[in-house]
Design an enzyme around this catalytic site. Structure first.
Site, short mmCIF file in Angstrom:
data_model
loop_
_atom_site.label_atom_id
_atom_site.label_comp_id
_atom_site.label_asym_id
_atom_site.label_seq_id
_atom_site.Cartn_x
_atom_site.Cartn_y
_atom_site.Cartn_z
N GLU A 33 42.86 36.95 44.53
CA GLU A 33 43.34 35.57 44.51
C GLU A 33 44.84 35.53 44.75
O GLU A 33 45.37 34.56 45.27
CB GLU A 33 43.00 34.95 43.14
CG GLU A 33 43.34 33.50 43.00
CD GLU A 33 42.78 32.91 41.71
OE1 GLU A 33 43.53 32.17 41.04
OE2 GLU A 33 41.61 33.17 41.38
N ARG B 226 39.50 28.05 45.73
CA ARG B 226 40.81 28.73 45.74
C ARG B 226 41.42 28.86 47.14
O ARG B 226 42.12 29.82 47.43
CB ARG B 226 40.70 30.10 45.06
CG ARG B 226 40.25 30.06 43.61
CD ARG B 226 41.27 29.31 42.74
NE ARG B 226 40.76 29.22 41.36
CZ ARG B 226 40.07 28.19 40.87
NH1 ARG B 226 39.80 27.16 41.66
NH2 ARG B 226 39.67 28.18 39.62
N SER C 106 45.14 35.14 37.43
CA SER C 106 43.94 35.88 37.81
C SER C 106 44.20 36.70 39.07
O SER C 106 44.75 36.21 40.04
CB SER C 106 42.78 34.93 38.06
OG SER C 106 42.44 34.23 36.89
#
EC number: 1.3.1.98
Length: 310
Positions: A301, A182, A231
């Site tokens: 995130e 990520r 998320s």
């Protein structure tokens, strides 16, 4: 900062050639969770040269630059975003295809939606990027955060990226771009402008079936019908953020008009009329409760942008 406010910076940038500038532009409609204040100046460059000129001005004068993609993993503060907010148009660059009997290369501008890659892949008989189907946002965001699912991540199919800086525009091979779960490390002050994907030819019927199955699973397990930014936290090693948040009893917890989703605890939804402070407050609460109960530090995130008011 108020919506519609024209600051001296916004007025000045609006006079520069090759740019579409909207001073005081509300950003909540451009953010998937639908909260946040305005941009001091929302700028859409009409050419790569205009983008480089803008970045050069920002570097020379110390003007902050925020890049806004599809707003799918972004939380904008209620106080708005000072400086320049740059959004690349989806048609800033032409698409390029180089498809042979065994594989193909697809080059797209990063202002295009992730779905565009999936559509081109299917039309050309290519496979390999099924895991990106259904992920919202733009290709620029997908590259910058190395977006993906449990089935794969963006850099698995990236061959090279083009980056604009104050010094010009140039291509970088994937090996020149450090990337992890990520996250991708870009040149300082750089904006990804194009990305080249390398995909094999394959069974398009099986590919479509895999994408349909994944989309069906997402619809059953994620609150896609409500404003959200995907998320909230990356998964801790060997665990799942949603499981930890549910473990501490926060699934369904509400603050103002923001709620920890009742469908998936690692998602926050806007019930209508939420403020960024509500969403930020829930994120902080989730972090604190999980750390107190388990010792695990949760890493967001989502990207925090702009001024957050108390």
């Amino acid at each position: 900062m108020q919506a519609g406010e024209v600051t001296p910076l916004a007025a000045r940038v609006a006079r520069l050639p090759g740019l579409d500038v909207k001073p005081g532009e509300p950003l909540a409609p451009l953010i998937s969770v639908r909260v946040g204040g305005p941009a001091e100046a929302l700028v859409r460059p009409r050419s790569p040269d205009a983008l480089v000129d803008l970045l050069r001005l920002a570097r020379e004068e110390g003007i902050p630059v925020t890049v806004l993609g599809g707003g799918a993993n972004t939380l904008v503060g209620d106080g708005g975003v000072p400086g320049l907010t740059v959004k690349l148009p989806p048609d800033l660059f032409p698409e390029a295809l180089d498809v042979g009997p065994d594989d193909g290369r697809v080059t797209l501008g990063t202002g295009a939606a992730i779905a565009r890659l999936v559509n081109v892949m299917r039309a050309q008989g290519l496979v390999g990027a099924e895991f990106l189907a259904g992920i919202p946002g733009t290709l620029g965001g997908a590259v910058t955060m190395n977006a993906g699912t449990k089935n794969g991540e963006c850099f698995r199919v990236v061959e090279a990226i083009e980056v604009a800086t104050a010094d010009g525009v140039g291509w970088l091979d994937k090996a020149q771009v450090p990337h992890t779960y990520r996250h991708a490390t870009l040149p300082a002050g750089g904006i990804v402008t194009r990305v080249r994907f390398h995909l094999p030819k394959g069974d398009v019927v099986a590919s479509k079936a895999a994408m349909d199955a994944d989309l069906g699973y997402r619809k059953r397990t994620q609150p896609l019908s409500q404003p959200n930014f995907g998320s909230v936290f990356t998964n801790p090693p060997g665990d799942h953020a949603g499981r930890l948040i549910e473990l501490v009893g926060l699934k369904g917890h509400t603050l103002g008009r923001a709620q920890v989703s009742t469908l998936h605890a690692n998602w926050i939804v806007n019930l209508g009329g939420a403020a960024a402070r509500d969403v930020r407050g829930l994120i902080t609460l989730m972090q604190e409760r999980v750390k107190e109960a388990t010792g695990v530090v949760m890493h967001p995130e989502v990207k925090f942008v702009g001024v957050f008011l108390p």
